[in-house]
Motif scaffolding. Structure first.
Motif, mmCIF file in Angstrom:
data_model
loop_
_atom_site.group_PDB
_atom_site.id
_atom_site.type_symbol
_atom_site.label_atom_id
_atom_site.label_comp_id
_atom_site.label_asym_id
_atom_site.label_seq_id
_atom_site.Cartn_x
_atom_site.Cartn_y
_atom_site.Cartn_z
ATOM 1 N N LYS A 17 -4.830 6.413 5.269
ATOM 2 C CA LYS A 17 -6.079 5.860 4.759
ATOM 3 C C LYS A 17 -6.111 5.745 3.236
ATOM 4 O O LYS A 17 -7.157 5.553 2.645
ATOM 5 C CB LYS A 17 -7.282 6.642 5.275
ATOM 6 N N GLY A 18 -4.946 5.863 2.592
ATOM 7 C CA GLY A 18 -4.872 5.636 1.154
ATOM 8 C C GLY A 18 -5.270 6.804 0.287
ATOM 9 O O GLY A 18 -5.524 6.618 -0.898
ATOM 10 N N ASP A 19 -5.289 8.006 0.839
ATOM 11 C CA ASP A 19 -5.708 9.169 0.062
ATOM 12 C C ASP A 19 -4.567 9.996 -0.531
ATOM 13 O O ASP A 19 -4.729 10.597 -1.581
ATOM 14 C CB ASP A 19 -6.561 10.112 0.919
ATOM 15 N N CYS A 20 -3.407 10.042 0.131
ATOM 16 C CA CYS A 20 -2.389 11.023 -0.273
ATOM 17 C C CYS A 20 -1.273 10.461 -1.147
ATOM 18 O O CYS A 20 -0.632 11.213 -1.881
ATOM 19 C CB CYS A 20 -1.794 11.704 0.948
ATOM 20 N N GLY A 21 -0.986 9.167 -1.072
ATOM 21 C CA GLY A 21 0.058 8.561 -1.895
ATOM 22 C C GLY A 21 1.470 8.714 -1.374
ATOM 23 O O GLY A 21 2.414 8.244 -2.010
ATOM 24 N N ALA A 22 1.664 9.355 -0.229
ATOM 25 C CA ALA A 22 3.019 9.552 0.296
ATOM 26 C C ALA A 22 3.710 8.233 0.638
ATOM 27 O O ALA A 22 4.932 8.155 0.664
ATOM 28 C CB ALA A 22 2.983 10.450 1.537
ATOM 29 N N CYS A 23 2.937 7.187 0.850
ATOM 30 C CA CYS A 23 3.474 5.880 1.247
ATOM 31 C C CYS A 23 3.690 4.938 0.065
ATOM 32 O O CYS A 23 4.009 3.762 0.267
ATOM 33 C CB CYS A 23 2.518 5.222 2.231
ATOM 34 N N THR A 24 3.554 5.433 -1.158
ATOM 35 C CA THR A 24 3.620 4.568 -2.337
ATOM 36 C C THR A 24 4.943 3.822 -2.426
ATOM 37 O O THR A 24 6.015 4.408 -2.311
ATOM 38 C CB THR A 24 3.399 5.382 -3.621
ATOM 39 N N VAL A 25 4.843 2.519 -2.626
ATOM 40 C CA VAL A 25 5.974 1.651 -2.927
ATOM 41 C C VAL A 25 5.610 0.896 -4.204
ATOM 42 O O VAL A 25 4.470 0.947 -4.653
ATOM 43 C CB VAL A 25 6.293 0.679 -1.766
ATOM 44 N N VAL A 26 6.557 0.199 -4.775
ATOM 45 C CA VAL A 26 6.288 -0.572 -5.991
ATOM 46 C C VAL A 26 6.433 -2.050 -5.655
ATOM 47 O O VAL A 26 7.458 -2.472 -5.113
ATOM 48 C CB VAL A 26 7.230 -0.146 -7.138
ATOM 49 N N VAL A 27 5.397 -2.810 -5.956
ATOM 50 C CA VAL A 27 5.383 -4.252 -5.703
ATOM 51 C C VAL A 27 5.257 -4.949 -7.046
ATOM 52 O O VAL A 27 4.252 -4.784 -7.736
ATOM 53 C CB VAL A 27 4.224 -4.651 -4.764
ATOM 54 N N ASP A 28 6.303 -5.690 -7.391
ATOM 55 C CA ASP A 28 6.336 -6.381 -8.692
ATOM 56 C C ASP A 28 5.916 -5.461 -9.833
ATOM 57 O O ASP A 28 5.097 -5.826 -10.679
ATOM 58 C CB ASP A 28 5.478 -7.641 -8.655
ATOM 59 N N GLY A 29 6.462 -4.256 -9.845
ATOM 60 C CA GLY A 29 6.236 -3.319 -10.941
ATOM 61 C C GLY A 29 5.014 -2.445 -10.822
ATOM 62 O O GLY A 29 4.822 -1.546 -11.629
ATOM 63 N N GLU A 30 4.182 -2.676 -9.823
ATOM 64 C CA GLU A 30 2.945 -1.897 -9.678
ATOM 65 C C GLU A 30 3.008 -0.998 -8.440
ATOM 66 O O GLU A 30 3.301 -1.482 -7.345
ATOM 67 C CB GLU A 30 1.734 -2.824 -9.554
ATOM 68 N N PRO A 31 2.717 0.291 -8.600
ATOM 69 C CA PRO A 31 2.670 1.153 -7.416
ATOM 70 C C PRO A 31 1.504 0.747 -6.521
ATOM 71 O O PRO A 31 0.440 0.364 -7.006
ATOM 72 C CB PRO A 31 2.459 2.556 -7.987
ATOM 73 N N MET A 32 1.739 0.796 -5.232
ATOM 74 C CA MET A 32 0.683 0.462 -4.284
ATOM 75 C C MET A 32 0.859 1.272 -3.015
ATOM 76 O O MET A 32 1.942 1.767 -2.733
ATOM 77 C CB MET A 32 0.665 -1.034 -3.987
ATOM 78 N N LEU A 33 -0.210 1.399 -2.269
ATOM 79 C CA LEU A 33 -0.221 2.194 -1.048
ATOM 80 C C LEU A 33 0.114 1.295 0.143
ATOM 81 O O LEU A 33 -0.648 0.402 0.499
ATOM 82 C CB LEU A 33 -1.586 2.845 -0.868
ATOM 83 N N ALA A 34 1.257 1.553 0.745
ATOM 84 C CA ALA A 34 1.722 0.706 1.849
ATOM 85 C C ALA A 34 0.947 0.945 3.136
ATOM 86 O O ALA A 34 0.925 0.077 4.001
ATOM 87 C CB ALA A 34 3.215 0.941 2.087
ATOM 88 N N CYS A 35 0.268 2.086 3.254
ATOM 89 C CA CYS A 35 -0.449 2.383 4.507
ATOM 90 C C CYS A 35 -1.740 1.599 4.641
ATOM 91 O O CYS A 35 -2.285 1.505 5.743
ATOM 92 C CB CYS A 35 -0.728 3.880 4.638
ATOM 93 N N ILE A 36 -2.251 1.043 3.550
ATOM 94 C CA ILE A 36 -3.498 0.276 3.635
ATOM 95 C C ILE A 36 -3.293 -1.185 3.247
ATOM 96 O O ILE A 36 -4.244 -1.885 2.920
ATOM 97 C CB ILE A 36 -4.622 0.925 2.795
ATOM 98 N N SER A 37 -2.049 -1.633 3.303
ATOM 99 C CA SER A 37 -1.709 -3.025 3.007
ATOM 100 C C SER A 37 -1.092 -3.649 4.244
ATOM 101 O O SER A 37 -0.261 -3.025 4.905
ATOM 102 C CB SER A 37 -0.692 -3.093 1.859
ATOM 103 N N LEU A 38 -1.488 -4.850 4.552
ATOM 104 C CA LEU A 38 -0.920 -5.528 5.714
ATOM 105 C C LEU A 38 0.429 -6.160 5.362
ATOM 106 O O LEU A 38 0.577 -6.787 4.311
ATOM 107 C CB LEU A 38 -1.876 -6.594 6.240
ATOM 108 N N ALA A 39 1.380 -6.003 6.238
ATOM 109 C CA ALA A 39 2.729 -6.517 6.002
ATOM 110 C C ALA A 39 2.725 -8.023 5.766
ATOM 111 O O ALA A 39 3.429 -8.522 4.872
ATOM 112 C CB ALA A 39 3.640 -6.169 7.173
ATOM 113 N N LEU A 40 1.948 -8.752 6.537
ATOM 114 C CA LEU A 40 1.954 -10.213 6.413
ATOM 115 C C LEU A 40 1.458 -10.689 5.051
ATOM 116 O O LEU A 40 1.758 -11.818 4.653
ATOM 117 C CB LEU A 40 1.144 -10.854 7.542
ATOM 118 N N ALA A 41 0.759 -9.858 4.324
ATOM 119 C CA ALA A 41 0.321 -10.228 2.978
ATOM 120 C C ALA A 41 1.516 -10.368 2.033
ATOM 121 O O ALA A 41 1.407 -10.988 0.975
ATOM 122 C CB ALA A 41 -0.661 -9.200 2.428
#
Length: 167
Positions: free
Chosen positions: A48-72
């Protein structure tokens, strides 16, 4: 209302490679990375975007992969996961520094912390402690406290400056 179970092919630019996996319209980026592409370094923690364990970097910016849709991210920007941080098969200086300072204990939060810190070091070769704390504020660690993690980022930054290269 039932979920749409129609699968489509999703093309993701991950760690410099174009990869494909089947996803549903509601598959998260984290699920696509872990279960579709077998990149299990990004951890599935709170979902749900609270812990940060899923953080990836998208075009230089960290983002939470658990609350982002893959198709985006279909045919979209470059995604870097923890698997893409190593340099020619050797750990990145940030990975070494976390090991040396004891900044990683159980290791569950470590990939997300590494990705947030890696993104910071891409932008700032000499971040002050306050900026490191801000950059890591979305990553929770229950084992170490944060001092050793901050020290690891500072050590890695110093080593990267010494070799004259970016993160």
């Amino acid at each position: 209302m039932p979920h749409d179970t129609t699968h489509v092919v999703c093309r993701l630019r991950v760690n410099g490679d174009l990869r494909e996996c089947a996803v549903t319209p509601y598959t998260t980026l984290l699920e696509a990375l872990r279960y579709g592409l077998g990149l299990t370094g990004s951890k599935q923690g709170c979902d749900k975007g609270d812990c940060g364990a899923c953080t990836v970097v998208v075009d230089g910016e960290p983002m939470l992969a658990c609350i982002s849709l893959a198709l985006a991210y279909h045919d979209g920007p470059g995604i870097t996961t923890i698997e893409g941080v190593a340099e020619q098969g050797r750990p990145h200086p940030l990975q070494d520094a976390l090991d040396e300072t004891g900044g990683a204990q159980c290791g569950f939060c470590t990939p997300g912390i590494l990705m947030s810190a890696w993104a910071l070091l891409q932008k700032d070769a000499s971040p002050p402690r306050e900026e490191i704390a801000r950059a890591l504020s979305g990553n929770l660690c229950r084992c170490t406290g944060y001092t050793k993690i901050f020290e690891a980022v500072e050590l890695a930054a110093a080593r990267l400056r010494e070799r004259g290269a970016g993160a």
